[in-house]
Design a protein around this motif. Structure first.
Motif, PDB file in Angstrom:
ATOM      1  N   THR A   1       6.200   6.837  -3.243  1.00 36.29           N
ATOM      2  CA  THR A   1       7.505   7.047  -3.873  1.00 36.29           C
ATOM      3  C   THR A   1       8.664   6.647  -2.966  1.00 36.29           C
ATOM      4  OG1 THR A   1       7.484   9.343  -3.123  1.00 36.29           O
ATOM      5  CG2 THR A   1       6.668   8.899  -5.353  1.00 36.29           C
TER       6      THR A   1
ATOM      7  N   LEU B   1       8.039   4.463 -19.241  1.00 32.49           N
ATOM      8  CA  LEU B   1       7.461   3.864 -18.039  1.00 32.49           C
ATOM      9  C   LEU B   1       7.042   2.425 -18.304  1.00 32.49           C
ATOM     10  CD1 LEU B   1       5.001   6.704 -16.918  1.00 32.49           C
ATOM     11  CD2 LEU B   1       7.317   6.293 -16.075  1.00 32.49           C
ATOM     12  N   LYS B   2       7.084   1.643 -17.259  1.00 33.60           N
ATOM     13  CA  LYS B   2       6.495   0.307 -17.272  1.00 33.60           C
ATOM     14  C   LYS B   2       5.472   0.285 -16.134  1.00 33.60           C
ATOM     15  CE  LYS B   2       8.301  -3.487 -15.551  1.00 33.60           C
ATOM     16  NZ  LYS B   2       9.157  -4.615 -15.248  1.00 33.60           N
TER      17      LYS B   2
ATOM     18  N   GLN C   1       7.355   1.816 -12.915  1.00 33.97           N
ATOM     19  CA  GLN C   1       8.806   1.734 -12.932  1.00 33.97           C
ATOM     20  C   GLN C   1       9.324   2.593 -14.087  1.00 33.97           C
ATOM     21  OE1 GLN C   1      10.420  -2.165 -13.753  1.00 33.97           O
ATOM     22  NE2 GLN C   1      12.028  -1.829 -12.256  1.00 33.97           N
ATOM     23  N   SER C   2      10.350   3.383 -13.816  1.00 33.23           N
ATOM     24  CA  SER C   2      10.965   4.217 -14.844  1.00 33.23           C
ATOM     25  C   SER C   2      12.470   4.009 -14.808  1.00 33.23           C
ATOM     26  CB  SER C   2      10.633   5.689 -14.614  1.00 33.23           C
ATOM     27  OG  SER C   2      11.301   6.487 -15.562  1.00 33.23           O
ATOM     28  N   GLU C   3      13.086   3.989 -15.990  1.00 36.53           N
ATOM     29  CA  GLU C   3      14.535   3.841 -16.093  1.00 36.53           C
ATOM     30  C   GLU C   3      15.236   5.195 -16.030  1.00 36.53           C
ATOM     31  OE1 GLU C   3      15.956   0.866 -16.030  1.00 36.53           O
ATOM     32  OE2 GLU C   3      13.952  -0.019 -15.967  1.00 36.53           O
TER      33      GLU C   3
ATOM     34  N   THR D   1       9.720   0.707  -2.967  1.00 34.52           N
ATOM     35  CA  THR D   1       9.765   0.057  -4.279  1.00 34.52           C
ATOM     36  C   THR D   1       9.684  -1.447  -4.090  1.00 34.52           C
ATOM     37  OG1 THR D   1      12.177  -0.030  -4.299  1.00 34.52           O
ATOM     38  CG2 THR D   1      11.162   1.867  -5.356  1.00 34.52           C
TER      39      THR D   1
ATOM     40  N   GLU E   1       8.530  -4.582  -9.259  1.00 33.05           N
ATOM     41  CA  GLU E   1       7.865  -3.967 -10.409  1.00 33.05           C
ATOM     42  C   GLU E   1       7.914  -2.444 -10.374  1.00 33.05           C
ATOM     43  OE1 GLU E   1       5.990  -6.441  -8.664  1.00 33.05           O
ATOM     44  OE2 GLU E   1       6.627  -7.995 -10.061  1.00 33.05           O
ATOM     45  N   GLY E   2       8.471  -1.840  -9.344  1.00 37.17           N
ATOM     46  CA  GLY E   2       8.562  -0.391  -9.253  1.00 37.17           C
ATOM     47  C   GLY E   2       7.925   0.133  -7.986  1.00 37.17           C
TER      48      GLY E   2
ATOM     49  N   ALA F   1       1.901  -0.728 -10.108  1.00 39.33           N
ATOM     50  CA  ALA F   1       3.267  -0.292  -9.813  1.00 39.33           C
ATOM     51  C   ALA F   1       3.797   0.409 -11.048  1.00 39.33           C
ATOM     52  CB  ALA F   1       4.144  -1.476  -9.438  1.00 39.33           C
TER      53      ALA F   1
END
Length: 191
Positions: free
Chosen positions: A102, A52-53, A72-74, A105, A108-109, A70
């Motif tokens: 959810t 996660l970021k 963000q996940s890859e 976005t 930043e996510g 925020a």
């Protein structure tokens, strides 16, 4: 009659200005996860198998206000999040659950926010669930007291009752002068 219309117009302008100020403050609170400055702090972490970021938009957070962030996940596939802020050791407070959108976005996510109730050290607790199971991450952050109100503004607000009393006394003295003026004219005409 003209003075009364002027006062009514001034009160109308004051009411409209107050309404605009309240609307702006409410919009800031409601839209805080979406409207903010640039990222204040970015933390890379792992919640189990999920990298996660997490982007914080305030560092340190202001106690009594929402902390926008925020995530963000890859990771591919749908993920569900459960976000909460937990007081760290030495901070007297209670667990506060956060919100994350959810369906939206940004760069930043997914935006979210959590209300920080008291100042002190906190932990942003993130629980992520997806196809690889469940993972947890803890990110420490600090909450400080909100900025103090400027002294000149505090004086203006504190003296509002005095302003009201002075205006009331001025209006009453003007009315008394207007009422007594016809009596003086009548007494002069009789002499």
């Amino acid at each position: 009659m003209v003075n009364r219309n002027i006062w009514q117009f001034a009160l109308l302008i004051g009411a409209i200005a107050s309404l605009i100020i309240v609307m702006v403050v409410l919009l800031q609170v409601v839209l805080s996860p979406y409207v903010h400055g640039g990222p204040a702090r970015i933390v890379a972490t792992n919640a189990g198998p999920y990298p996660l970021k997490v982007t914080f938009y305030a560092d340190p957070a202001s106690a009594g206000y929402a902390l926008p962030f925020a995530i963000q996940s890859e990771t591919r596939g749908p993920l569900t999040y459960d976000i909460s802020a937990r007081p760290a050791k030495g901070t007297v407070g209670s667990i506060v659950h956060g919100d994350i959108n959810t369906k939206t976005t940004n760069t930043e996510g997914m935006p979210g926010s959590v209300n920080i109730t008291v100042r002190g050290n906190w932990i942003l607790h993130i629980v992520v669930a997806g196809s690889a199971g469940e993972g947890q991450a803890n990110i420490p952050f600090r909450a400080v007291a909100p900025p103090a109100i400027p002294s000149w503004l505090a004086m203006l607000i504190g003296l509002l009752p005095v302003y009201g009393i002075v205006i009331f006394l001025l209006v009453q003295s003007k009315r008394n002068l207007q009422r007594s003026a016809p009596e003086h004219r009548l007494s002069r005409s009789l002499l």
